[in-house]
Design a protein around this motif. Structure first.
Motif, PDB file in Angstrom:
ATOM      1  N   THR A 303      44.179  26.456  48.471  1.00 47.06           N
ATOM      2  CA  THR A 303      43.783  25.059  48.471  1.00 47.06           C
ATOM      3  C   THR A 303      44.688  24.299  49.427  1.00 47.06           C
ATOM      4  OG1 THR A 303      45.230  24.576  46.595  1.00 47.06           O
ATOM      5  CG2 THR A 303      42.921  25.033  46.105  1.00 47.06           C
ATOM      6  N   TYR A 304      44.146  23.271  50.011  1.00 40.03           N
ATOM      7  CA  TYR A 304      44.906  22.374  50.871  1.00 40.03           C
ATOM      8  C   TYR A 304      44.894  20.992  50.238  1.00 40.03           C
ATOM      9  CZ  TYR A 304      45.589  18.973  54.658  1.00 40.03           C
ATOM     10  OH  TYR A 304      46.008  17.902  55.414  1.00 40.03           O
ATOM     11  N   ASP A 305      46.061  20.481  49.896  1.00 41.31           N
ATOM     12  CA  ASP A 305      46.187  19.150  49.340  1.00 41.31           C
ATOM     13  C   ASP A 305      46.561  18.190  50.461  1.00 41.31           C
ATOM     14  OD1 ASP A 305      46.477  17.405  46.795  1.00 41.31           O
ATOM     15  OD2 ASP A 305      48.294  16.991  47.957  1.00 41.31           O
ATOM     16  N   GLU A 306      45.624  17.310  50.804  1.00 39.59           N
ATOM     17  CA  GLU A 306      45.812  16.442  51.955  1.00 39.59           C
ATOM     18  C   GLU A 306      46.945  15.448  51.727  1.00 39.59           C
ATOM     19  OE1 GLU A 306      42.798  13.594  54.464  1.00 39.59           O
ATOM     20  OE2 GLU A 306      42.062  15.524  53.744  1.00 39.59           O
ATOM     21  N   ALA A 307      47.037  14.917  50.516  1.00 45.26           N
ATOM     22  CA  ALA A 307      48.034  13.884  50.250  1.00 45.26           C
ATOM     23  C   ALA A 307      49.456  14.391  50.460  1.00 45.26           C
ATOM     24  CB  ALA A 307      47.865  13.350  48.831  1.00 45.26           C
ATOM     25  N   SER A 308      49.731  15.609  49.999  1.00 46.19           N
ATOM     26  CA  SER A 308      51.078  16.176  50.135  1.00 46.19           C
ATOM     27  C   SER A 308      51.206  17.107  51.327  1.00 46.19           C
ATOM     28  CB  SER A 308      51.453  16.935  48.866  1.00 46.19           C
ATOM     29  OG  SER A 308      50.593  18.055  48.674  1.00 46.19           O
ATOM     30  N   SER A 309      50.115  17.317  52.052  1.00 52.83           N
ATOM     31  CA  SER A 309      50.080  18.229  53.200  1.00 52.83           C
ATOM     32  C   SER A 309      50.620  19.607  52.816  1.00 52.83           C
ATOM     33  CB  SER A 309      50.875  17.667  54.381  1.00 52.83           C
ATOM     34  OG  SER A 309      50.534  18.347  55.586  1.00 52.83           O
ATOM     35  N   THR A 310      50.101  20.128  51.717  1.00 56.80           N
ATOM     36  CA  THR A 310      50.586  21.387  51.163  1.00 56.80           C
ATOM     37  C   THR A 310      49.447  22.387  51.041  1.00 56.80           C
ATOM     38  OG1 THR A 310      52.297  20.245  49.897  1.00 56.80           O
ATOM     39  CG2 THR A 310      51.715  22.466  49.185  1.00 56.80           C
ATOM     40  N   VAL A 311      49.718  23.620  51.437  1.00 56.32           N
ATOM     41  CA  VAL A 311      48.787  24.731  51.251  1.00 56.32           C
ATOM     42  C   VAL A 311      49.314  25.598  50.115  1.00 56.32           C
ATOM     43  CG1 VAL A 311      47.787  26.810  52.273  1.00 56.32           C
ATOM     44  CG2 VAL A 311      48.025  24.731  53.646  1.00 56.32           C
ATOM     45  N   THR A 312      48.514  25.739  49.088  1.00 53.55           N
ATOM     46  CA  THR A 312      48.875  26.587  47.954  1.00 53.55           C
ATOM     47  C   THR A 312      48.004  27.830  47.996  1.00 53.55           C
ATOM     48  OG1 THR A 312      49.458  24.660  46.616  1.00 53.55           O
ATOM     49  CG2 THR A 312      49.046  26.724  45.445  1.00 53.55           C
ATOM     50  N   THR A 313      48.631  28.990  47.983  1.00 54.10           N
ATOM     51  CA  THR A 313      47.918  30.264  48.089  1.00 54.10           C
ATOM     52  C   THR A 313      48.212  31.106  46.859  1.00 54.10           C
ATOM     53  OG1 THR A 313      48.152  30.188  50.494  1.00 54.10           O
ATOM     54  CG2 THR A 313      47.498  32.286  49.518  1.00 54.10           C
ATOM     55  N   LYS A 314      47.160  31.587  46.245  1.00 52.60           N
ATOM     56  CA  LYS A 314      47.299  32.446  45.070  1.00 52.60           C
ATOM     57  C   LYS A 314      46.901  33.862  45.431  1.00 52.60           C
ATOM     58  CE  LYS A 314      45.771  33.029  40.255  1.00 52.60           C
ATOM     59  NZ  LYS A 314      44.921  32.481  39.175  1.00 52.60           N
ATOM     60  N   TYR A 315      47.778  34.818  45.129  1.00 50.12           N
ATOM     61  CA  TYR A 315      47.531  36.236  45.343  1.00 50.12           C
ATOM     62  C   TYR A 315      47.281  36.865  43.968  1.00 50.12           C
ATOM     63  CZ  TYR A 315      49.735  35.245  49.868  1.00 50.12           C
ATOM     64  OH  TYR A 315      50.058  34.719  51.096  1.00 50.12           O
ATOM     65  N   GLY A 316      46.040  37.240  43.705  1.00 51.55           N
ATOM     66  CA  GLY A 316      45.684  37.725  42.380  1.00 51.55           C
ATOM     67  C   GLY A 316      45.404  39.213  42.360  1.00 51.55           C
ATOM     68  N   PHE A 317      45.799  39.868  41.252  1.00 54.07           N
ATOM     69  CA  PHE A 317      45.594  41.299  41.067  1.00 54.07           C
ATOM     70  C   PHE A 317      44.603  41.526  39.921  1.00 54.07           C
ATOM     71  CE2 PHE A 317      49.858  40.678  42.710  1.00 54.07           C
ATOM     72  CZ  PHE A 317      49.940  41.607  43.744  1.00 54.07           C
ATOM     73  N   THR A 318      43.628  42.374  40.163  1.00 58.87           N
ATOM     74  CA  THR A 318      42.747  42.844  39.100  1.00 58.87           C
ATOM     75  C   THR A 318      43.235  44.221  38.686  1.00 58.87           C
ATOM     76  OG1 THR A 318      40.860  41.653  40.023  1.00 58.87           O
ATOM     77  CG2 THR A 318      40.383  43.426  38.457  1.00 58.87           C
ATOM     78  N   THR A 319      43.471  44.421  37.397  1.00 57.87           N
ATOM     79  CA  THR A 319      43.976  45.703  36.912  1.00 57.87           C
ATOM     80  C   THR A 319      43.064  46.264  35.836  1.00 57.87           C
ATOM     81  OG1 THR A 319      45.387  44.641  35.260  1.00 57.87           O
ATOM     82  CG2 THR A 319      46.377  45.083  37.409  1.00 57.87           C
ATOM     83  N   THR A 320      43.096  47.570  35.704  1.00 56.71           N
ATOM     84  CA  THR A 320      42.398  48.273  34.631  1.00 56.71           C
ATOM     85  C   THR A 320      43.434  49.012  33.799  1.00 56.71           C
ATOM     86  OG1 THR A 320      40.398  48.538  35.946  1.00 56.71           O
ATOM     87  CG2 THR A 320      40.685  50.042  34.083  1.00 56.71           C
ATOM     88  N   ALA A 321      43.475  48.726  32.518  1.00 52.36           N
ATOM     89  CA  ALA A 321      44.448  49.368  31.628  1.00 52.36           C
ATOM     90  C   ALA A 321      43.902  50.725  31.194  1.00 52.36           C
ATOM     91  CB  ALA A 321      44.714  48.487  30.416  1.00 52.36           C
ATOM     92  N   LEU A 322      44.468  51.802  31.714  1.00 57.23           N
ATOM     93  CA  LEU A 322      44.048  53.143  31.321  1.00 57.23           C
ATOM     94  C   LEU A 322      44.723  53.582  30.030  1.00 57.23           C
ATOM     95  CD1 LEU A 322      43.896  54.888  34.797  1.00 57.23           C
ATOM     96  CD2 LEU A 322      42.098  53.731  33.529  1.00 57.23           C
ATOM     97  N   GLU A 323      45.792  52.888  29.682  1.00 56.26           N
ATOM     98  CA  GLU A 323      46.418  53.060  28.367  1.00 56.26           C
ATOM     99  C   GLU A 323      46.902  51.691  27.927  1.00 56.26           C
ATOM    100  OE1 GLU A 323      49.429  56.039  28.177  1.00 56.26           O
ATOM    101  OE2 GLU A 323      48.216  57.550  29.217  1.00 56.26           O
ATOM    102  N   GLY A 324      46.732  51.377  26.636  1.00 56.66           N
ATOM    103  CA  GLY A 324      47.167  50.091  26.125  1.00 56.66           C
ATOM    104  C   GLY A 324      46.274  48.969  26.606  1.00 56.66           C
ATOM    105  N   THR A 325      46.803  47.768  26.577  1.00 57.91           N
ATOM    106  CA  THR A 325      46.028  46.579  26.932  1.00 57.91           C
ATOM    107  C   THR A 325      46.707  45.749  28.010  1.00 57.91           C
ATOM    108  OG1 THR A 325      47.099  45.308  25.164  1.00 57.91           O
ATOM    109  CG2 THR A 325      45.020  46.436  24.631  1.00 57.91           C
ATOM    110  N   GLY A 326      47.635  46.354  28.755  1.00 55.60           N
ATOM    111  CA  GLY A 326      48.370  45.611  29.771  1.00 55.60           C
ATOM    112  C   GLY A 326      47.504  45.184  30.935  1.00 55.60           C
ATOM    113  N   ARG A 327      47.935  44.122  31.622  1.00 52.76           N
ATOM    114  CA  ARG A 327      47.215  43.621  32.794  1.00 52.76           C
ATOM    115  C   ARG A 327      48.134  43.423  33.986  1.00 52.76           C
ATOM    116  NH1 ARG A 327      45.905  38.625  32.264  1.00 52.76           N
ATOM    117  NH2 ARG A 327      44.388  38.678  33.957  1.00 52.76           N
ATOM    118  N   ALA A 328      49.427  43.516  33.771  1.00 43.25           N
ATOM    119  CA  ALA A 328      50.391  43.138  34.808  1.00 43.25           C
ATOM    120  C   ALA A 328      50.731  44.306  35.715  1.00 43.25           C
ATOM    121  CB  ALA A 328      51.649  42.578  34.166  1.00 43.25           C
ATOM    122  N   THR A 329      51.363  43.987  36.825  1.00 41.79           N
ATOM    123  CA  THR A 329      51.733  45.018  37.796  1.00 41.79           C
ATOM    124  C   THR A 329      53.044  44.642  38.475  1.00 41.79           C
ATOM    125  OG1 THR A 329      50.878  46.370  39.623  1.00 41.79           O
ATOM    126  CG2 THR A 329      50.456  44.006  39.728  1.00 41.79           C
TER     127      THR A 329
END
Length: 1000
Positions: A303-329
């Protein structure tokens, strides 16, 4: 002559993948003779043209196609499995060589993902964690460093003998290669910044086989986890729970039956020889928490916020839990990411890489960066060119260009682009200084050339674009430097076209409309860096590596050192072109995509091409800049020249108002300039003198001006002119250097400082007066079509008023609002893009979206459309007739003294004579009475299918009542109807149509 893939970037090895500047390179003729040709051979034919507005492209190949092993020219999915995503195949990526095979037709070349390197083998996937650079060259002359692929082991399946590697899946920065011999199969998922590689194995035991000649030390063997060291690098392999690892007698082959399951993973640890055993074990235990949460996809959003002249970038991971219920990496962040990390605490340990230290986040599902966008300008303002001898000098320089403003060297896509860029600079300067004759001559040259290239139906033997629906690419012919057979450099070439089109659009908005040639410009944008995920005709952000933060120039990347890019500044020229075009045409999605890539890549350039903080290049590498960045290193060299002026200068040109980032660190500018002089053994540059003086002006304008006055007899670089060089240097000498401590709420703004005094510069290419607010509290009024300098230097000039104000940015992740869309396939899609919808209420948002459900809401929800009934052949100008009505309730806002603005996407399809109209009504307290009613002049829609923008610049027709001083539980209503016409129309909803209230 074949390229030297073992020593990439060596001067003289010339895969035609970067620009060859023939006037300065004596070896050019020899190289052409050896290669057969550098420019594409053009075959005359009768083009089959598909129209886009008044423009057109051919669907029949007029020249060479992308080439490689087997039948890739016509079947780019030859090494792609049926499981892979549909649509255009990605090119120009860090992993492209396993899909687009050119040198190794079975397994491709090494892949450098940072921190790990990989190479497909018959028996599996080879691993390399290279921590010792190979540095060649001395303090002077060509030199380079590479963290070469040095195999530690191969992870595979016992008995696997795959004859080739295929690609089973990909996402924004991961790829899934698959190896199979019919009985045994290994599928991996690897990615940039992933310390883990994830595997699915069938047909035999999982196997890790240490590279020939290497030894391994097993330091942990606890059930499903195996810790081992190869060549000083610590790895951990994770089999399923209940499984074990066995080690053969030689200690070089590890196997596991995986307890009857089919998955395992291997990670490299961020350890060094000085890491204690206890710390290493603790890291292994930490990584074990995420070993079974396999990464299956990645997505970037911004996203680009014009008022603050800031670019915010999100790097997202999709995971599959092969054991347990974890989602993190676990993620290893590159310097341009961790320098700008918004939240999260990296581990103290770091990975070694060719991009400098990588910092590690564990337990993450995503991470976010926040970067400041410092603004761009159409051109530096003419604060010092209004009178006197210098003004006369400038006008004489301009007048000398009137006969041939574009003055190009050759007839292919690259040199045509360079000529267009040259003419655009002249048009901007001439307009600023009132030289209408030269301005109009430059604009006429731009219009003539672009119209020629954008009209394939009139060109059968050249100057046209071809869309290849198999490769998902738009290729210009005559092509050059591999832009056809290797899909090289499309962002380099097309950036010039788009930037010139942006200049033309400000003076001739009709030409830039979707009904004329705007759709062709959009196709060039989408080809090089498609900003719309919903558009499957082109890969998403083809040339831009979202994780590395910069472009890759080679389409196939088939080199032992990975992919590469030479001219980072031409990549930035493309990003700036998108910003300028998006603003000039009111296309917010294009503008924001340009700002995202520009801001991200500027940070990457400062680190990886310039190493301005002296933290990236390995110790022992003697240079302050590399001419080329490779997947595994950097080189003080180019594809075309060994001259220091060109090795360093290739990352400076073209010099435009979009290249102010080059001056973010004035001290570095002067040091880099001095290195060029030291390397060349001269006191002034002998090649590309104008480029170097312009660069020096960003660090020391007075010194650059003195040098120019003493030495201006040089031959201009092919994309330059004496007029632009003098204008740039003379005005920067007056303005000073770029001040990055102050930002603005407009993309077309910059601040300069000299002797402690600031000059605030802002450009307004729209037809409406505006004011630009700077972060230090300064406000600069900017009339329509003007560029204004205020402060230490005061000036106002320019006449361009062709632009349309971009619509406000929606709340959410990805900027994907579609631009006006021509009707002919493959033209930009009419299908709206999905938009995020965290909330469906108006609440306290002054930005409201017209939604299909009849509401005005603070978030766009899903994009769509509604039918606007016909006017029935009767004039209803000013009076709603069967209106489409959207209402927002419960608004709590305070009036800010501005005016209502809006940007509605409307389309009458092929209906003639329709005119759509808007009325906005305000109920201050929600008591059911309308306190303020505003009716706007109707907008005459065109009879061409595709969204048009109906905006507030049509003007106010009438108003009744007084604007609320505040909305307290207030209600706002928007009514849209056809004021004239016999046919119904269409109104876009969601992010396609926005209403901005004059409230805060």
């Amino acid at each position: 002559m074949s390229s030297d893939t073992d020593r990439p970037g060596r001067a003289g090895s010339l895969p035609p993948h970067r620009t060859v500047y023939s006037p300065h390179v004596l070896v050019f003729g020899v190289v052409v003779a050896l290669l057969g040709t550098v420019l594409a051979v053009f075959t005359p034919h009768t083009a089959s043209a598909a129209t886009v507005g008044r423009g057109s492209y051919t669907t029949q190949p007029p020249g060479p196609l992308p080439s490689g092993c087997a039948d890739l020219s016509t079947n780019p999915r030859h090494w792609v499995t049926a499981n892979a995503p549909s649509g255009a195949v990605p090119t120009n990526d860090w992993w492209s060589s396993i899909l687009w095979k050119r040198t190794d037709c079975a397994y491709g070349e090494p892949l450098f993902a940072q921190p790990l390197g990989f190479r497909a083998r018959s028996g599996g996937l080879g691993f390399s964690y290279s921590t010792t650079p190979a540095i060649s060259g001395g303090a002077k002359g060509v030199g380079e460093y590479h963290f070469n692929y040095t195999e530690d082991f191969v992870a595979g399946v016992a008995g696997l003998g795959a004859p080739e590697v295929k690609v089973d899946d990909w996402s924004d920065w991961t790829v899934s290669p698959v190896l199979s011999d019919g009985t045994h199969t290994l599928r991996a998922t690897i990615g940039s910044g992933l310390p883990f590689a994830y595997f699915r194995a069938t047909g035999g035991d999982a196997q890790i086989k240490v590279a020939s000649g290497a030894t391994a030390t097993v330091w942990s063997r606890s059930g499903a986890m195996l810790g081992y060291t190869v060549a000083g690098h610590d790895y951990v392999a994770f089999a399923p729970s209940g499984a074990t690892w066995s080690v053969d007698g030689s200690g070089t082959t590890f196997t596991s039956s995986l307890a009857g399951k089919d998955y395992f993973s291997v990670a490299v640890l961020p350890t060094t020889p000085s890491t204690s055993a206890a710390d290493r074990d603790a890291l292994a235990d930490e990584y074990a928490k995420y070993a079974y949460d396999h990464v299956t996809g990645t997505t970037v959003s911004y996203t680009y916020d014009e008022a603050s002249s800031t670019v915010t970038t999100k790097y997202g991971f999709t995971t599959t839990a092969l054991e347990g219920t974890g989602r993190a990496t676990v993620a290893a962040l590159m310097p341009h990411q961790w320098r700008n990390l918004a939240g999260g605490s990296p581990l103290p340990q770091e990975y070694v890489s060719s991009r400098g230290p990588l910092k590690v986040l564990t337990g993450t599902t995503s991470f976010t960066t926040s970067m400041v966008f410092h603004g761009v300008l159409p051109e530096v303002p003419a604060v010092a060119d209004s009178s006197g001898a210098d003004a006369t000098t400038l006008q004489n320089y301009l007048d000398a260009e009137k006969a041939d403003p574009a003055r190009q060297q050759s007839d292919d896509t690259y040199w045509t682009g360079k000529g267009l860029g040259r003419a655009a600079r002249l048009a901007e300067i001439a307009d600023q200084t009132g030289n209408t004759d030269v301005r109009d001559a430059a604009l006429a040259a731009i219009k003539s050339k672009l119209t020629d290239w954008f009209t394939a139906s009139q060109n059968e033997t050249g100057h046209l674009f071809y869309y290849d629906d198999k490769w998902g690419t738009l290729i210009g012919y005559p092509a050059s430097y591999g832009s056809d057979q290797e899909l090289n450099d499309h962002h380099f070439h097309y950036g010039y076209y788009i930037a010139a089109a942006a200049t033309l659009a400000k003076f001739d908005p009709a030409w830039a409309s979707s009904s004329q040639y705007g759709g062709m410009v959009d196709l060039l944008i989408r080809d090089a860096d498609n900003y719309d995920r919903a558009d499957k005709r082109f890969p998403y952000l083809r040339d831009f590596d979202v994780y590395s933060g910069h472009d890759w120039a080679s389409g196939h990347g088939s080199f032992a050192a990975g992919n590469n890019q030479e001219s980072s500044s031409e990549g930035m020229n493309f990003d700036n072109a998108l910003i300028q075009w998006g603003i000039a045409t009111g296309d917010r999605a294009v503008r924001d995509a340009g700002i995202y890539m520009y801001t991200t890549q500027a940070a990457a350039v400062q680190d990886y091409w310039f190493d301005t903080k002296d933290e990236i290049y390995p110790s022992g590498f003697p240079h302050k800049e590399v001419g080329m960045v490779w997947g595994n290193g950097g080189a003080y060299s180019t594809w075309f020249s060994g001259a220091p002026e060109q090795i360093q200068g290739i990352n400076l040109l073209p010099v435009t108002g979009g290249h102010l980032y080059l001056g973010d660190d004035p001290a570095y500018v002067k040091a880099n300039y001095q290195e060029m002089l030291d390397q060349s053994g001269r006191t002034r540059p002998a090649i590309w003198t104008d480029i170097w003086y312009e660069y020096l002006a960003l660090g020391d304008g007075d010194a650059a001006l003195a040098d120019f006055r003493a030495d201006n007899g040089f031959t201009s670089e092919e994309g330059e002119s004496k007029a632009h060089t003098f204008h740039w240097i003379r005005n920067l000498a007056a303005l000073g250097t770029v001040d990055t401590s102050v930002t603005a709420d407009s993309p077309l703004a910059a601040v300069f400082v000299k002797s402690g005094r600031r000059t605030y510069v802002a450009a307004n290419v729209t037809a409406d007066d505006t004011s630009v607010h700077f972060s230090d509290g300064t406000t600069v009024p900017v009339p329509a079509g003007r560029t204004v300098a205020s402060g230490a230097q005061n000036w106002s000039g320019g006449t361009a008023t062709g632009g349309t104000r971009p619509s406000p940015s929606p709340t959410g992740s990805d900027s994907t609002s579609p631009s006006p869309s021509p009707s002919d396939s493959p033209s930009p899609s009419d299908s709206p893009s999905p938009s995020p919808s965290p909330s469906d209420t108006a609440g306290s948002s002054p930005t409201l979206y017209l939604r299909t459900d009849g509401t005005l809401a603070g978030t766009p929800g899903g994009d769509g459309s509604v039918t606007v009934p016909s006017a029935g052949g009767t004039n209803h100008d000013g009076t709603p007739y069967q209106p489409v009505t959207m209402t927002g309730k419960g608004l709590n806002l305070k009036y800010d003294g501005a005016a209502t603005t809006f940007d509605l996407s409307v389309d009458a399809k092929q209906a003639v004579g329709n005119g759509v109209q808007l009325r906005v009504s305000y109920d201050c307290t929600g008591d059911g009475s309308w306190d303020r009613v505003e009716t706007y002049r109707y907008f005459a829609t065109d009879p061409i299918t595709g969204w048009e923008h109906y905006a507030d610049n049509q003007g106010l027709l009438s108003s009744q009542g007084t604007m609320c001083t505040s909305l307290t539980g207030g209600t706002v209503r928007a009514e849209v109807w056809n004021a004239i016409g016999d046919n119904p129309g269409t109104l876009g909803t969601g992010s396609l149509s926005v209403l901005r209230l004059p409230f805060a």
